[in-house]
Scaffold this motif. Structure first.
Motif, mmCIF file in Angstrom:
data_model
loop_
_atom_site.group_PDB
_atom_site.id
_atom_site.type_symbol
_atom_site.label_atom_id
_atom_site.label_comp_id
_atom_site.label_asym_id
_atom_site.label_seq_id
_atom_site.Cartn_x
_atom_site.Cartn_y
_atom_site.Cartn_z
ATOM 1 N N HIS A 83 0.856 -1.178 0.000
ATOM 2 C CA HIS A 83 0.000 0.000 0.000
ATOM 3 C C HIS A 83 0.899 1.237 0.000
ATOM 4 C CE1 HIS A 83 -3.388 2.662 0.894
ATOM 5 N NE2 HIS A 83 -2.586 3.282 1.742
ATOM 6 N N THR A 84 0.615 2.174 -0.891
ATOM 7 C CA THR A 84 1.431 3.384 -0.982
ATOM 8 C C THR A 84 0.545 4.612 -0.840
ATOM 9 O OG1 THR A 84 2.968 2.230 -2.450
ATOM 10 C CG2 THR A 84 3.115 4.632 -2.407
ATOM 11 N N LEU A 85 0.984 5.535 0.013
ATOM 12 C CA LEU A 85 0.273 6.805 0.171
ATOM 13 C C LEU A 85 1.245 7.945 -0.143
ATOM 14 C CD1 LEU A 85 1.373 8.161 3.053
ATOM 15 C CD2 LEU A 85 -0.133 6.449 4.031
ATOM 16 N N HIS A 86 0.686 9.128 -0.375
ATOM 17 C CA HIS A 86 1.549 10.282 -0.656
ATOM 18 C C HIS A 86 0.924 11.540 -0.059
ATOM 19 C CE1 HIS A 86 -1.350 11.039 -3.907
ATOM 20 N NE2 HIS A 86 -0.950 12.292 -3.831
ATOM 21 N N ASP A 87 1.743 12.573 0.045
ATOM 22 C CA ASP A 87 1.257 13.873 0.486
ATOM 23 C C ASP A 87 2.048 14.947 -0.256
ATOM 24 O OD1 ASP A 87 -0.316 15.652 1.828
ATOM 25 O OD2 ASP A 87 0.529 15.292 3.809
ATOM 26 N N SER A 88 1.437 16.121 -0.369
ATOM 27 C CA SER A 88 2.079 17.235 -1.069
ATOM 28 C C SER A 88 1.928 18.506 -0.239
ATOM 29 C CB SER A 88 1.418 17.424 -2.443
ATOM 30 O OG SER A 88 1.934 18.567 -3.077
ATOM 31 N N THR A 89 3.011 19.265 -0.137
ATOM 32 C CA THR A 89 3.018 20.515 0.621
ATOM 33 C C THR A 89 3.586 21.622 -0.258
ATOM 34 O OG1 THR A 89 3.438 19.257 2.651
ATOM 35 C CG2 THR A 89 3.829 21.642 2.743
ATOM 36 N N LYS A 90 2.898 22.774 -0.290
ATOM 37 C CA LYS A 90 3.411 23.932 -1.032
ATOM 38 C C LYS A 90 4.322 24.747 -0.128
ATOM 39 C CE LYS A 90 0.202 25.318 -4.677
ATOM 40 N NZ LYS A 90 -0.781 26.325 -5.111
ATOM 41 N N VAL A 91 5.481 25.104 -0.640
ATOM 42 C CA VAL A 91 6.444 25.906 0.119
ATOM 43 C C VAL A 91 6.733 27.192 -0.655
ATOM 44 C CG1 VAL A 91 8.762 25.976 1.152
ATOM 45 C CG2 VAL A 91 7.502 23.806 1.049
ATOM 46 N N PHE A 92 6.621 28.326 0.028
ATOM 47 C CA PHE A 92 6.855 29.632 -0.583
ATOM 48 C C PHE A 92 8.163 30.210 -0.034
ATOM 49 C CE2 PHE A 92 2.413 28.757 -0.794
ATOM 50 C CZ PHE A 92 1.942 29.359 -1.950
ATOM 51 N N PHE A 93 9.128 30.447 -0.925
ATOM 52 C CA PHE A 93 10.407 31.037 -0.539
ATOM 53 C C PHE A 93 10.419 32.535 -0.816
ATOM 54 C CE2 PHE A 93 12.965 27.005 -0.474
ATOM 55 C CZ PHE A 93 13.697 27.286 0.666
ATOM 56 N N LYS A 94 10.973 33.292 0.104
ATOM 57 C CA LYS A 94 11.247 34.700 -0.182
ATOM 58 C C LYS A 94 12.421 34.763 -1.164
ATOM 59 C CE LYS A 94 14.712 36.151 3.255
ATOM 60 N NZ LYS A 94 15.659 36.745 2.308
ATOM 61 N N THR A 95 12.715 35.936 -1.664
ATOM 62 C CA THR A 95 13.871 36.096 -2.547
ATOM 63 C C THR A 95 15.150 36.030 -1.698
ATOM 64 O OG1 THR A 95 12.577 37.430 -4.074
ATOM 65 C CG2 THR A 95 14.975 37.581 -4.248
ATOM 66 N N LEU A 96 16.007 35.081 -2.029
ATOM 67 C CA LEU A 96 17.252 34.868 -1.299
ATOM 68 C C LEU A 96 18.413 35.518 -2.035
ATOM 69 C CD1 LEU A 96 16.635 31.060 -0.724
ATOM 70 C CD2 LEU A 96 16.530 32.790 1.071
ATOM 71 N N THR A 97 19.373 36.054 -1.296
ATOM 72 C CA THR A 97 20.574 36.601 -1.948
ATOM 73 C C THR A 97 21.542 35.457 -2.227
ATOM 74 O OG1 THR A 97 21.805 36.952 0.111
ATOM 75 C CG2 THR A 97 20.313 38.730 -0.601
ATOM 76 N N THR A 98 22.453 35.683 -3.153
ATOM 77 C CA THR A 98 23.482 34.677 -3.457
ATOM 78 C C THR A 98 24.318 34.397 -2.215
ATOM 79 O OG1 THR A 98 23.538 35.406 -5.755
ATOM 80 C CG2 THR A 98 25.409 34.122 -4.987
ATOM 81 N N ASP A 99 24.607 35.437 -1.423
ATOM 82 C CA ASP A 99 25.374 35.241 -0.184
ATOM 83 C C ASP A 99 24.639 34.313 0.781
ATOM 84 O OD1 ASP A 99 27.446 36.820 -1.036
ATOM 85 O OD2 ASP A 99 26.877 38.592 0.152
ATOM 86 N N GLU A 100 23.331 34.500 0.909
ATOM 87 C CA GLU A 100 22.545 33.644 1.806
ATOM 88 C C GLU A 100 22.564 32.193 1.333
ATOM 89 O OE1 GLU A 100 19.211 36.824 3.487
ATOM 90 O OE2 GLU A 100 18.894 35.860 1.537
ATOM 91 N N ILE A 101 22.392 32.008 0.033
ATOM 92 C CA ILE A 101 22.390 30.649 -0.530
ATOM 93 C C ILE A 101 23.752 29.993 -0.340
ATOM 94 C CG2 ILE A 101 22.193 29.315 -2.673
ATOM 95 C CD1 ILE A 101 20.071 31.392 -3.588
ATOM 96 N N GLU A 102 24.824 30.729 -0.630
ATOM 97 C CA GLU A 102 26.167 30.159 -0.500
ATOM 98 C C GLU A 102 26.503 29.861 0.962
ATOM 99 O OE1 GLU A 102 28.984 32.606 -2.598
ATOM 100 O OE2 GLU A 102 28.568 31.532 -4.482
#
Length: 194
Positions: free
Chosen positions: A123-142
Motif C-alpha cells: 500500500h502506498t500513500l503520498h502527500d504534497s506541501t506547497k512551500v513559498f520562498f522569499k527572494t534569497l541573496t546569493t550570499d545567503e544561498i552560499e
C-alpha cells in the motif's frame, strides 16, 4: 499508542534518513533499519506523485524474497516539484546553488510517498506541501550550502535548517512532509492496521 503494533508486525524501515528514523522514534514505534542500494531511476513519462510512488515501491523490491509473514517494510521517497519537473538531490555545490537560486522568490511543492509492504500486499500513500520562498541573496544561498552541505536533500534544502528559518515565507500543508515524512498520514495508516 502504536507500541502494540510491534506485537503484530516486525517493522523494517528501509531508510538511511536520520530525520525519518527520528520520526519513528518520536512516534514510539519499534523498528529496525535495513537498507539495500537501489538505483533511483524512473520512467520519463511519470509526473509528481507518480514519481515518488514508483521510487518508494522500487525501494521495497529487494525485500521480496526475504520478507517473513509478520514483516512490514516501510520505504519512502521525496521530490521537490518545480515548474513541471522533479528536483532531486544535488551532486555538487554548483548544482545546489542553481536549484536554490531557481526556488528563490517562487513556490514549489514537496511530494513524499510512503510504501508499506508485507508478504501479501503493498500500500502506498503520498502527500504534497506547497512551500513559498522569499527572494534569497546569493550570499545567503552560499552561506547555507557551505555550512549545511544539503547534498542528501531533495531540492537542496532542509526546511528545519537555517535556510528554512530565514527563507520560507509560508507553507500550505504538512510541515513534516517537507522534512521527508507525512507523519500524520503514516500514523493513521499504521493505527488502522492494529
Amino acid at each position: 499508542m502504536l507500541h502494540s503494533i510491534s506485537e503484530k508486525f516486525n517493522i523494517i524501515l528501509a531508510s538511511g534518513s536520520p530525520r525519518r528514523q527520528q520520526f519513528f522514534k518520536d512516534l514510539n514505534i519499534p523498528f529496525s533499519v535495513q537498507l539495500f542500494d537501489v538505483e533511483e531511476i524512473y520512467p520519463d513519462n511519470l509526473n509528481r506523485e507518480q514519481i515518488t510512488n514508483y521510487l518508494a515501491e522500487l525501494k521495497s523490491v529487494p525485500f521480496n524474497e526475504i520478507l517473513r509473514p509478520n514483516d512490514l517494510v516501510i520505504t519512502s521517497d521525496t521530490i521537490v516539484w518545480f515548474e513541471n519537473k522533479a528536483l532531486g538531490k544535488p551532486k555538487t555545490k554548483e548544482e545546489a546553488l542553481a536549484i536554490l537560486t531557481s526556488l528563490s522568490g517562487n513556490f514549489h511543492e514537496v511530494i513524499t510517498s510512503v510504501s508499506f509492504k508485507t508478504q501479501d500486499k503493498t500500500h502506498t500513500l503520498h502527500d504534497s506541501t506547497k512551500v513559498f520562498f522569499k527572494t534569497l541573496t546569493t550570499d545567503e544561498i552560499e552561506f547555507y550550502i557551505d555550512n549545511y552541505k544539503p547534498y542528501d536533500k531533495a531540492g537542496s534544502y532542509g526546511i528545519q535548517e537555517w535556510i528554512g528559518y530565514i527563507g520560507v515565507e509560508k507553507i500550505e500543508g504538512d510541515y513534516f512532509n517537507v522534512m521527508g515524512l507525512p507523519v500524520n498520514k503514516v500514523y493513521h495508516y499504521l493505527k488502522n492496521l492494529l
